[in-house]
Design an enzyme around this catalytic site. Structure first.
Site, PDB file in Angstrom:
ATOM      1  CG  ASP A  32      44.962  31.970  44.431  1.00  0.00           C
ATOM      2  OD1 ASP A  32      44.936  30.906  45.079  1.00  0.00           O
ATOM      3  OD2 ASP A  32      44.641  32.021  43.232  1.00  0.00           O
ATOM      4  CB  SER A  33      48.756  29.191  43.979  1.00  0.00           C
ATOM      5  OG  SER A  33      47.506  28.864  43.404  1.00  0.00           O
ATOM      6  CB  CYS A  66      45.759  29.444  47.720  1.00  0.00           C
ATOM      7  SG  CYS A  66      46.358  27.959  46.921  1.00  0.00           S
ATOM      8  CD  GLU A 102      46.086  30.741  36.633  1.00  0.00           C
ATOM      9  OE1 GLU A 102      46.906  31.434  36.020  1.00  0.00           O
ATOM     10  OE2 GLU A 102      45.554  31.117  37.703  1.00  0.00           O
ATOM     11  CB  CYS A 159      40.130  24.926  43.529  1.00  0.00           C
ATOM     12  SG  CYS A 159      41.449  25.617  42.515  1.00  0.00           S
ATOM     13  CG  HIS A 204      42.100  28.786  39.507  1.00  0.00           C
ATOM     14  ND1 HIS A 204      42.874  28.802  40.641  1.00  0.00           N
ATOM     15  CD2 HIS A 204      42.826  29.402  38.551  1.00  0.00           C
ATOM     16  CE1 HIS A 204      44.024  29.392  40.372  1.00  0.00           C
ATOM     17  NE2 HIS A 204      44.022  29.764  39.116  1.00  0.00           N
TER      18      HIS A 204
HETATM   19  N1  DGL Z   1      44.685  28.354  44.055  1.00  0.00           N
HETATM   20  C1  DGL Z   1      44.728  26.937  44.216  1.00  0.00           C
HETATM   21  C2  DGL Z   1      43.654  26.459  45.196  1.00  0.00           C
HETATM   22  O1  DGL Z   1      42.772  27.192  45.596  1.00  0.00           O
HETATM   23  C3  DGL Z   1      44.633  26.170  42.921  1.00  0.00           C
HETATM   24  C4  DGL Z   1      45.669  26.438  41.894  1.00  0.00           C
HETATM   25  C5  DGL Z   1      47.003  25.735  42.108  1.00  0.00           C
HETATM   26  O2  DGL Z   1      47.098  24.508  41.925  1.00  0.00           O
HETATM   27  O3  DGL Z   1      47.927  26.458  42.429  1.00  0.00           O
HETATM   28  O4  DGL Z   1      43.708  25.316  45.590  1.00  0.00           O
END
Ligand code: DGL
Length: 266
Positions: free
Chosen positions: A7-8, A70, A154, A182, A184
């Protein structure tokens, strides 16, 4: 060989927890690119480069199956990675994303209108619209980008996250399912459930990805038989500080996170 999850940032820990709850016997390696978060506001080129570096890192950690948790990275980079990168770099490794399982789940129940809430990059890629229309071309789809929601989550500011969820929920009209597109957003799913009309089904990836992975492994013995079952877990991030440590512990109590020294796509 292990299951890798990328994930990011740290939101993907929620999806990893879902995998572990459903399939605790496997070995997992998590990599969160906290150094380059948020991906949702970056160019496609940068998202692709960071995702490639992350996939290489997970391959170096002995992952035979990699799930790009992600949505933004799935939207921008998955196709390239599956079709162009993996066949020459590591043909025995399988890389999966989260969009198609989520679309399948959203279409399980009767629906005439689907809302999608996601990052700017995911919404502008129209990946959800495209995949939904491949299965149901007549479906009404409304995609809304929520760029402020990830920073609020975050930043551990759930008062602001609730205010934003209420505001975004009010913008969807005539939908009967809402895809939280997403990693999150499972953390704020109850806010969406609170502020959307009660007939709207909120499709949250933490509630579906465990069963989807289980189903995938049942259908793919060639991958499943290569996976070790020692129940080990390793968690890496590209940047670790006090804040990330606290957030990781909130999302995955008792977690032991390591900052990985490797430069990832700068
Ligand atoms: N993890 C990213 C997603 O699922 C969202 C967070 C980001 O913008 O890096 O799209």
């Amino acid at each position: 060989m292990k299951i890798g999850v990328f994930d990011s940032g740290l939101g993907g820990l929620v999806i990893t927890r879902a995998f572990i709850n459903t399939l605790p016997e496997y070995d997992y390696v998590y990599y969160g690119d906290t150094k380059h978060l948020p991906y949702g506001e970056k160019t496609s080129g940068r998202i692709l480069n960071y995702t490639l570096e992350a996939v290489k890192f997970l391959i170096a950690q002995d992952c035979a199956l990699i799930i790009i948790a992600c949505n933004t990275a799935t939207s921008i980079a998955l196709r390239y990675i599956q079709q162009r990168f993996i066949p020459s770099y590591a043909p025995s490794v399988k890389v999966l994303g989260v969009v198609i399982p989520t679309v399948e789940e959203a279409l399980e129940s009767h629906t005439a209108g689907v809302g999608v809430i996601a990052t700017n990059a995911t919404v502008h890629s129209h990946i959800y619209l495209t995949e939904l229309h491949k299965i149901r071309p007549e479906l009404a789809v409304c995609e809304i980008a929520a760029p402020q929601l990830v920073p609020a989550i975050e930043g551990n500011d759930f008062v602001e996250a609730e205010r934003l969820a209420k505001e975004y929920a009010a913008r969807f009209r005539q939908i009967d399912s809402l895809i939280l597109g997403c990693t999150h957003y499972p953390l704020v799913k109850e806010y969406f459930r609170r502020y959307l009309p009660s007939n709207v089904r909120v499709v949250s990836q933490d509630e579906l990805m465990g069963a989807k992975l289980k189903d995938y492994l049942c259908r793919h013995a060639e991958i499943e038989t290569r996976l070790e079952k020692k129940g080990s877990r390793r968690f890496y991030v590209s940047r670790l500080n006090k804040h990330y440590r606290q957030l990781a512990d909130m999302l995955f109590p008792g977690i032991d996170v390591t900052e990985c020294q490797k430069e990832t796509g700068n």
